[in-house]
Structures are given as C-alpha cells and as structure tokens.
Design a protein around this motif. Structure first.
Motif, PDB file in Angstrom:
ATOM      1  N   TRP A 191       0.839  -1.199   0.000  1.00 45.93           N
ATOM      2  CA  TRP A 191       0.000   0.000   0.000  1.00 45.93           C
ATOM      3  C   TRP A 191       0.874   1.249   0.000  1.00 45.93           C
ATOM      4  CZ3 TRP A 191       0.068   4.001   3.511  1.00 45.93           C
ATOM      5  CH2 TRP A 191      -0.881   5.015   3.279  1.00 45.93           C
ATOM      6  N   ALA A 192       1.860   1.299   0.885  1.00 44.85           N
ATOM      7  CA  ALA A 192       2.718   2.478   0.998  1.00 44.85           C
ATOM      8  C   ALA A 192       3.449   2.748  -0.317  1.00 44.85           C
ATOM      9  CB  ALA A 192       3.719   2.293   2.132  1.00 44.85           C
ATOM     10  N   GLY A 193       3.978   1.687  -0.929  1.00 42.26           N
ATOM     11  CA  GLY A 193       4.725   1.865  -2.164  1.00 42.26           C
ATOM     12  C   GLY A 193       3.871   2.366  -3.309  1.00 42.26           C
ATOM     13  N   ILE A 194       2.642   1.858  -3.424  1.00 46.90           N
ATOM     14  CA  ILE A 194       1.759   2.264  -4.511  1.00 46.90           C
ATOM     15  C   ILE A 194       1.071   3.594  -4.208  1.00 46.90           C
ATOM     16  CG2 ILE A 194      -0.237   1.609  -5.908  1.00 46.90           C
ATOM     17  CD1 ILE A 194       2.330  -0.032  -6.375  1.00 46.90           C
ATOM     18  N   ARG A 195       0.650   3.787  -2.967  1.00 47.99           N
ATOM     19  CA  ARG A 195      -0.026   5.049  -2.604  1.00 47.99           C
ATOM     20  C   ARG A 195       0.861   6.257  -2.890  1.00 47.99           C
ATOM     21  NH1 ARG A 195      -0.754   9.464  -1.912  1.00 47.99           N
ATOM     22  NH2 ARG A 195      -2.104  10.611  -0.477  1.00 47.99           N
ATOM     23  N   PHE A 196       2.157   6.141  -2.624  1.00 42.54           N
ATOM     24  CA  PHE A 196       3.066   7.271  -2.812  1.00 42.54           C
ATOM     25  C   PHE A 196       3.930   7.131  -4.061  1.00 42.54           C
ATOM     26  CE2 PHE A 196       2.330   7.138   1.863  1.00 42.54           C
ATOM     27  CZ  PHE A 196       1.674   8.351   1.980  1.00 42.54           C
ATOM     28  N   PHE A 281      11.156   3.593   4.086  1.00 39.36           N
ATOM     29  CA  PHE A 281      11.381   3.335   5.512  1.00 39.36           C
ATOM     30  C   PHE A 281      10.433   2.241   6.019  1.00 39.36           C
ATOM     31  CE2 PHE A 281      13.305   7.730   6.147  1.00 39.36           C
ATOM     32  CZ  PHE A 281      14.563   7.228   6.413  1.00 39.36           C
ATOM     33  N   PHE A 282       9.174   2.338   5.634  1.00 38.09           N
ATOM     34  CA  PHE A 282       8.188   1.362   6.104  1.00 38.09           C
ATOM     35  C   PHE A 282       8.553  -0.039   5.632  1.00 38.09           C
ATOM     36  CE2 PHE A 282       4.315  -1.059   6.292  1.00 38.09           C
ATOM     37  CZ  PHE A 282       3.675  -0.594   7.438  1.00 38.09           C
ATOM     38  N   ASN A 283       8.928  -0.163   4.368  1.00 39.45           N
ATOM     39  CA  ASN A 283       9.274  -1.471   3.822  1.00 39.45           C
ATOM     40  C   ASN A 283      10.510  -2.048   4.486  1.00 39.45           C
ATOM     41  OD1 ASN A 283       7.849  -2.628   1.083  1.00 39.45           O
ATOM     42  ND2 ASN A 283       7.434  -0.450   1.378  1.00 39.45           N
ATOM     43  N   VAL A 284      11.511  -1.220   4.713  1.00 39.09           N
ATOM     44  CA  VAL A 284      12.736  -1.708   5.335  1.00 39.09           C
ATOM     45  C   VAL A 284      12.481  -2.132   6.784  1.00 39.09           C
ATOM     46  CG1 VAL A 284      15.051  -1.034   6.110  1.00 39.09           C
ATOM     47  CG2 VAL A 284      14.278  -0.405   3.824  1.00 39.09           C
ATOM     48  N   LEU A 285      11.669  -1.342   7.507  1.00 42.56           N
ATOM     49  CA  LEU A 285      11.327  -1.700   8.885  1.00 42.56           C
ATOM     50  C   LEU A 285      10.505  -2.985   8.937  1.00 42.56           C
ATOM     51  CD1 LEU A 285      10.499   1.811  10.393  1.00 42.56           C
ATOM     52  CD2 LEU A 285      12.500   0.385  10.872  1.00 42.56           C
ATOM     53  N   TYR A 286       9.688  -3.208   7.935  1.00 47.57           N
ATOM     54  CA  TYR A 286       8.916  -4.450   7.841  1.00 47.57           C
ATOM     55  C   TYR A 286       9.826  -5.640   7.554  1.00 47.57           C
ATOM     56  CZ  TYR A 286       6.263  -7.971   5.127  1.00 47.57           C
ATOM     57  OH  TYR A 286       5.751  -9.135   4.618  1.00 47.57           O
TER      58      TYR A 286
END
Length: 320
Positions: A191-196, A281-286
């Motif tokens: 979601w984060a990658g596509i939303r932004f 950042f979100f993906n790396v933290l995940y």
C-alpha cells in the motif's frame, strides 16, 4: 515537490546525500496517477488507496488468526471439508493460480522496466543517468509504463494470499507468527509503495513475484503429491531471505541516487517527496523482523535447532 541538486553537467557523479526535504512526514500528498483507464480495478483505485482499507483488513486478519490459534491444541482435527478430495483440488487450483499470476507479473514488470530503460537511453546521451531516470521518474518512467498497473494488482493480490492461512487453519494447524506477520505486513508495505508511487517498490514487485512463482509451483507439486527434494525446499527458503536482504539494500540505495532531468536541466533526487521516503522506511522496517523470522525458520527447519516459533515446515512458511 521535486528535490534537485545542481551537479556539473559534465559530471558522472550520480550519488549524493539525499535532500532533507524528503524526510518530512507525508501529509497532504495527492494520489499518483492510477492504472490505465479501463484496466482491471482501475475505477476502484482511489477507494483502495485509502489507508483505512489495508489497515482494517490487516487488523481483522491478524485478530481472527489470533483467536483461532488460541482455540487450537495438539489434538485439533482438520475441518471436515479439509478432508475431502474437493478441498485438495481447490488448494491445488489456488496455488496454481498464484504461480501463474506471479509469473505473469514478474515477466510483465521486467519487460516494462527493460522497455522503459531502453526508451530513456535512446532519448538521452547520459547513459547511467537515463537508466535511473527510467526507474525513478514518475512521468515517462516505469510508473507510467507498467508499475502503476502491475504494482496495483500486486497490492491487491496480498489480500487474496491470506487464503494460504485459511488453508493451514482448515487443516487444524496454527498459523505461525511468521505467517501472520508476513501477510499483514505485505498488505501495508505494498500500500505504501503504490499510494506514494515510491520508485523502489519495483523491487518488491519483481523480486517477490519471482520468488512466489517458484514457491507456489512447489506448493502445486506438493498438492499433487509429487515429492520435492529437501534441497529444493532449502533453496527456496534461502532465496526468500536473499530477496529481503538484497531488496532492502537496493531500496535504501535509492536515497542517494540522482538522475538527470532534461526538463529541469539538472540532477534530480530519485526520491522526490516525503511519501516516497516513508514507503522505503516502512518497507525496510517491515523486512528487518521478517528476515529474522525467516532465518529462525531456516535454522529450525534445516538444521533442527529450535530458536522460537518460526512456522510451518515449508519453503515460505505458508502451507504444508
């Protein structure tokens, strides 16, 4: 908002510290251009990009799995339907569908990237910079030439993949922490990658679709009772871990990349706004705890050393 840094036009330097402006909190950013009009789910793009959609589904998924896990003990039997021939065929069909879909995504996305890079290289004399312009630019880059389409569908596929967990639960087994975290986190990360429209999300789509092609092919064979050597299972799990480490490292590298933008006549940061940065950042933290869980699963499954609750005995810790 586009972050630029003036670099002499005759310079080959494309690596530089990222501009501080991209580290702000992502608020008030417009939605990117969605999939081509008339394509599958294109009309639902705005609704499905609402943060409440993945958060609600991921929360419900994790909660239901937790409740069902607590109700399961060592003597829990498979559901009656899970013992039927029809169930076995449905499981095979599910795995085969995801195998074919993942292969379609991997081939389509890879072809789009190659085509975009070739097109930008022909239009520019700056070879290495045109390569990155193809990967990073929103207009005329891979977002317009395939990522907005394949990436959006791949985001939706993360909701469908929870059927993997339903299969495990139907068999009377528990869903591991790895299993639950993997699925819930993937929904939010995509979601984060596509939303932004974060450029590095191409890594998630290409790498993950490749691994899933191999993994679901393995599950299809298992569902047909075709024996697969343990070495193949171990290789698949190892590939999963490599995907996280290499993919995460490549994503972070995008922070330092600048590409030449002919329209502005200067080098532009690959990550151009706070939303794109947030997605990385979100993906790396995940990926950090996910990698830890997979390494623990690998050790427990193939070395026989228990270091925690890793998951089911399968290459992707999804089904058995």
């Amino acid at each position: 908002m586009v972050s630029t840094r003036v670099i002499p036009n005759n310079s080959s330097a494309l690596l530089s510290p990222p501009p501080l402006v991209i580290f702000k909190f992502p608020v008030g950013l417009d939605l990117p251009q969605g999939p081509p009009e008339g394509s599958l789910f294109a009309s639902s793009f705005n609704f499905l990009m609402d943060i409440r959609v993945p958060v609600t589904i991921a929360t419900l998924y994790a909660t239901v799995v937790h409740v069902l896990n607590r109700s399961r003990g060592p003597g829990t039997h498979p559901a009656r339907f899970a013992r039927t021939t029809l169930f076995r065929y449905l499981v095979v069909a599910h795995n085969l569908f995801l195998c074919v879909y993942s292969a379609w995504t991997c081939v389509g996305m890879t072809a789009s990237i190659a085509r975009t890079i070739i097109e930008t290289s022909r239009a520019s004399s700056r070879g290495s910079s045109s390569f990155w312009r193809g990967l990073c630019a929103l207009n005329g880059g891979i977002w317009d030439n395939g990522l907005s389409y394949y990436g959006f569908l791949f985001y939706l596929s993360k909701f469908y993949e929870v059927i993997d967990t339903a299969i495990i639960l139907a068999k009377g087994k528990k869903s591991s922490v790895l299993q639950t975290y993997h699925h819930a986190g993937a929904m939010l990360s995509m979601w984060a990658g596509i939303r932004f429209a974060s450029p590095p999300i191409w890594i998630f789509v290409v790498f993950n679709s490749l691994i899933h092609t191999l993994m679901y092919f393995y599950y299809t064979l298992s569902g047909l009772h075709i024996k697969v050597p343990k070495a193949v299972k171990r290789a698949l799990t190892t590939a999963q871990i490599c995907q996280f480490v290499i993919g995460g490292s490549l994503a972070v590298a995008h922070f330092f990349v600048y590409y030449f933008d002919p329209a502005q006549g200067e080098y532009t940061s690959c990550l151009s706004n706070p939303g794109q940065t947030f997605a990385v950042f979100f993906n790396v933290l995940y990926l950090a705890p996910l990698t830890y869980l997979f390494v623990g699963f690998w050790i427990e499954s193939y070395l026989g050393r228990k270091i925690g609750s890793a998951g089911e005995k399968a290459p992707g810790a999804k089904q058995t």
